[in-house]
Scaffold this motif. Sequence first.
Motif, PDB file in Angstrom:
ATOM      1  N   GLY A  79       0.808  -1.215   0.000  1.00 39.81           N
ATOM      2  CA  GLY A  79       0.000   0.000   0.000  1.00 39.81           C
ATOM      3  C   GLY A  79       0.841   1.264   0.000  1.00 39.81           C
ATOM      4  N   VAL A  80       1.881   1.289   0.812  1.00 40.39           N
ATOM      5  CA  VAL A  80       2.740   2.470   0.902  1.00 40.39           C
ATOM      6  C   VAL A  80       3.547   2.674  -0.373  1.00 40.39           C
ATOM      7  CG1 VAL A  80       4.838   3.324   2.039  1.00 40.39           C
ATOM      8  CG2 VAL A  80       2.880   2.616   3.415  1.00 40.39           C
ATOM      9  N   VAL A  81       3.979   1.586  -0.988  1.00 38.39           N
ATOM     10  CA  VAL A  81       4.806   1.707  -2.191  1.00 38.39           C
ATOM     11  C   VAL A  81       3.957   1.982  -3.430  1.00 38.39           C
ATOM     12  CG1 VAL A  81       6.384   0.479  -3.742  1.00 38.39           C
ATOM     13  CG2 VAL A  81       6.670   0.293  -1.266  1.00 38.39           C
ATOM     14  N   LEU A  82       2.851   1.240  -3.582  1.00 35.70           N
ATOM     15  CA  LEU A  82       2.068   1.306  -4.817  1.00 35.70           C
ATOM     16  C   LEU A  82       0.853   2.214  -4.746  1.00 35.70           C
ATOM     17  CD1 LEU A  82       2.016  -2.496  -5.789  1.00 35.70           C
ATOM     18  CD2 LEU A  82       3.652  -0.735  -6.510  1.00 35.70           C
ATOM     19  N   GLY A  83       0.463   2.646  -3.557  1.00 36.32           N
ATOM     20  CA  GLY A  83      -0.752   3.430  -3.395  1.00 36.32           C
ATOM     21  C   GLY A  83      -0.711   4.776  -4.100  1.00 36.32           C
ATOM     22  N   GLU A  84      -1.889   5.363  -4.253  1.00 38.40           N
ATOM     23  CA  GLU A  84      -2.008   6.633  -4.970  1.00 38.40           C
ATOM     24  C   GLU A  84      -1.137   7.719  -4.355  1.00 38.40           C
ATOM     25  OE1 GLU A  84      -5.544   9.853  -6.066  1.00 38.40           O
ATOM     26  OE2 GLU A  84      -6.051   7.747  -5.658  1.00 38.40           O
ATOM     27  N   GLY A  85      -1.060   7.732  -3.031  1.00 41.45           N
ATOM     28  CA  GLY A  85      -0.212   8.722  -2.357  1.00 41.45           C
ATOM     29  C   GLY A  85       1.101   8.134  -1.916  1.00 41.45           C
ATOM     30  N   GLY A  86       1.536   7.056  -2.577  1.00 40.38           N
ATOM     31  CA  GLY A  86       2.656   6.282  -2.105  1.00 40.38           C
ATOM     32  C   GLY A  86       4.010   6.662  -2.682  1.00 40.38           C
ATOM     33  N   VAL A  87       4.971   5.785  -2.406  1.00 44.57           N
ATOM     34  CA  VAL A  87       6.369   6.052  -2.749  1.00 44.57           C
ATOM     35  C   VAL A  87       6.562   6.205  -4.248  1.00 44.57           C
ATOM     36  CG1 VAL A  87       8.715   5.131  -2.682  1.00 44.57           C
ATOM     37  CG2 VAL A  87       7.212   4.864  -0.679  1.00 44.57           C
ATOM     38  N   LEU A  88       6.074   5.248  -5.031  1.00 46.03           N
ATOM     39  CA  LEU A  88       6.341   5.295  -6.470  1.00 46.03           C
ATOM     40  C   LEU A  88       5.643   6.461  -7.151  1.00 46.03           C
ATOM     41  CD1 LEU A  88       6.347   1.538  -7.547  1.00 46.03           C
ATOM     42  CD2 LEU A  88       8.216   2.969  -6.687  1.00 46.03           C
ATOM     43  N   ALA A  89       4.576   6.942  -6.545  1.00 47.68           N
ATOM     44  CA  ALA A  89       3.861   8.082  -7.132  1.00 47.68           C
ATOM     45  C   ALA A  89       4.576   9.401  -6.882  1.00 47.68           C
ATOM     46  CB  ALA A  89       2.446   8.150  -6.572  1.00 47.68           C
ATOM     47  N   HIS A  90       5.468   9.443  -5.890  1.00 48.09           N
ATOM     48  CA  HIS A  90       6.050  10.735  -5.503  1.00 48.09           C
ATOM     49  C   HIS A  90       7.571  10.759  -5.429  1.00 48.09           C
ATOM     50  CE1 HIS A  90       2.177  12.622  -4.585  1.00 48.09           C
ATOM     51  NE2 HIS A  90       1.809  11.445  -4.117  1.00 48.09           N
ATOM     52  N   ALA A  91       8.219   9.608  -5.374  1.00 48.51           N
ATOM     53  CA  ALA A  91       9.682   9.609  -5.343  1.00 48.51           C
ATOM     54  C   ALA A  91      10.225  10.001  -6.709  1.00 48.51           C
ATOM     55  CB  ALA A  91      10.200   8.234  -4.943  1.00 48.51           C
ATOM     56  N   ARG A  92      11.377  10.630  -6.707  1.00 49.51           N
ATOM     57  CA  ARG A  92      11.955  11.076  -7.974  1.00 49.51           C
ATOM     58  C   ARG A  92      12.549   9.893  -8.745  1.00 49.51           C
ATOM     59  NH1 ARG A  92      17.288  10.949  -8.130  1.00 49.51           N
ATOM     60  NH2 ARG A  92      18.543  10.966  -6.216  1.00 49.51           N
ATOM     61  N   GLU A  93      12.597  10.007 -10.047  1.00 49.23           N
ATOM     62  CA  GLU A  93      13.241   8.987 -10.865  1.00 49.23           C
ATOM     63  C   GLU A  93      14.718   8.900 -10.483  1.00 49.23           C
ATOM     64  OE1 GLU A  93      13.941   7.853 -15.608  1.00 49.23           O
ATOM     65  OE2 GLU A  93      12.628   9.525 -15.018  1.00 49.23           O
ATOM     66  N   GLY A  94      15.228   7.694 -10.364  1.00 48.24           N
ATOM     67  CA  GLY A  94      16.615   7.510  -9.975  1.00 48.24           C
ATOM     68  C   GLY A  94      16.815   7.321  -8.488  1.00 48.24           C
ATOM     69  N   ALA A  95      15.762   7.519  -7.701  1.00 53.55           N
ATOM     70  CA  ALA A  95      15.879   7.300  -6.268  1.00 53.55           C
ATOM     71  C   ALA A  95      16.008   5.803  -5.983  1.00 53.55           C
ATOM     72  CB  ALA A  95      14.663   7.872  -5.549  1.00 53.55           C
ATOM     73  N   LEU A  96      16.456   5.499  -4.790  1.00 55.43           N
ATOM     74  CA  LEU A  96      16.647   4.122  -4.359  1.00 55.43           C
ATOM     75  C   LEU A  96      15.659   3.802  -3.256  1.00 55.43           C
ATOM     76  CD1 LEU A  96      18.278   1.450  -4.279  1.00 55.43           C
ATOM     77  CD2 LEU A  96      19.873   2.609  -2.727  1.00 55.43           C
ATOM     78  N   LEU A  97      14.904   2.728  -3.412  1.00 57.78           N
ATOM     79  CA  LEU A  97      13.932   2.288  -2.408  1.00 57.78           C
ATOM     80  C   LEU A  97      14.482   1.061  -1.699  1.00 57.78           C
ATOM     81  CD1 LEU A  97      11.183   2.174  -1.005  1.00 57.78           C
ATOM     82  CD2 LEU A  97      10.261   1.061  -3.049  1.00 57.78           C
ATOM     83  N   VAL A  98      14.556   1.137  -0.368  1.00 56.66           N
ATOM     84  CA  VAL A  98      15.063   0.035   0.443  1.00 56.66           C
ATOM     85  C   VAL A  98      13.982  -0.357   1.443  1.00 56.66           C
ATOM     86  CG1 VAL A  98      16.871  -0.735   2.015  1.00 56.66           C
ATOM     87  CG2 VAL A  98      17.415   0.926   0.227  1.00 56.66           C
ATOM     88  N   ASP A  99      13.416  -1.541   1.271  1.00 61.82           N
ATOM     89  CA  ASP A  99      12.382  -2.012   2.184  1.00 61.82           C
ATOM     90  C   ASP A  99      13.018  -2.913   3.241  1.00 61.82           C
ATOM     91  OD1 ASP A  99       9.913  -2.581   3.373  1.00 61.82           O
ATOM     92  OD2 ASP A  99       9.753  -4.427   2.199  1.00 61.82           O
ATOM     93  N   CYS A 100      12.999  -2.447   4.483  1.00 62.53           N
ATOM     94  CA  CYS A 100      13.585  -3.198   5.599  1.00 62.53           C
ATOM     95  C   CYS A 100      12.540  -4.012   6.357  1.00 62.53           C
ATOM     96  CB  CYS A 100      14.300  -2.245   6.548  1.00 62.53           C
ATOM     97  SG  CYS A 100      15.723  -1.411   5.807  1.00 62.53           S
TER      98      CYS A 100
END
Length: 298
Positions: A79-100
Amino acid sequence: MAEGAAMTRVGFIGLGIMGGPMAVNLVRAGFEVTGHNRTPSKTDRLVRAGGRAAGSVAEAVTGADVVLTMLPDSPDVRGVVLGEGGVLAHAREGALLVDCSTIRPDVARELAEAAAERGLAMLDAPVSGGEQGAVEGTLSIMAGGTAEAFEAARPVLDAVGATVVHVGPAGAGQTVKAANQLILAGTLELVAEALVFLEAHGLDTGTAFRVLAGGMAGSTVLDRKGAAMRAREFTPGFRVALHHKDLGIALTAAREAGVVIPLGAAVAQLMAALDAQGHGGLDHSALVQLVARLSGRE
């Protein structure tokens, strides 16, 4: 200060028992950290350490170089990554996502593919070491993803962990974490059984544990959980409900691989029973309480 820390902006989502101290350690290492948590008060510790609080996931990740997530379960991360207000919708291209977080390996692979489609690299990098390891910055981190993403994330991971290892492609980190949770649960159960056994014989359990810790029976579980188990003190460092969830992940992954894990299945049932009895909020060392009850001693 970690190499590159002063130039790296980190968005951190999930500031609970594990995520809170991890975010603080990133600030102490020189990173610029903006954190968000569903319960806003949990950002207070980060702010006191010099970080910033964000009112939303979008605010936390916008402009970040690295985004870390530390959330309870697969649906939360999805939900946090794919959601409408989530990470992929707002993080910049080239950013690095690390799920711990600790989630299903197949979900980790799904999210890595979705991130790549948006121009982000992703690692599944679950951690082990409990609250104490998170506070001390000595976590063991098992990372799945590309070698390039791992090297890019290394300064951030080194700020929160002492053992940081690239274990394979996307999903591999979660698979190794499932193995970790099997070993941890089995060891907790045997320490619990040994403790109730010693108590039943009227022995000084502190003395007994001290000598056991010095031999082949010694373990991090015995060192870190033994005293609290003896005192029946179960303030959560890692909750029963979460370990119950993790063992479900391990059982499913084992079945998919055609692997038989009889001892893992047995301790998973005991953890499930403890959770079903309403003790999901206790530390997972509360397995000793269940063993004592089954033995007619509580």
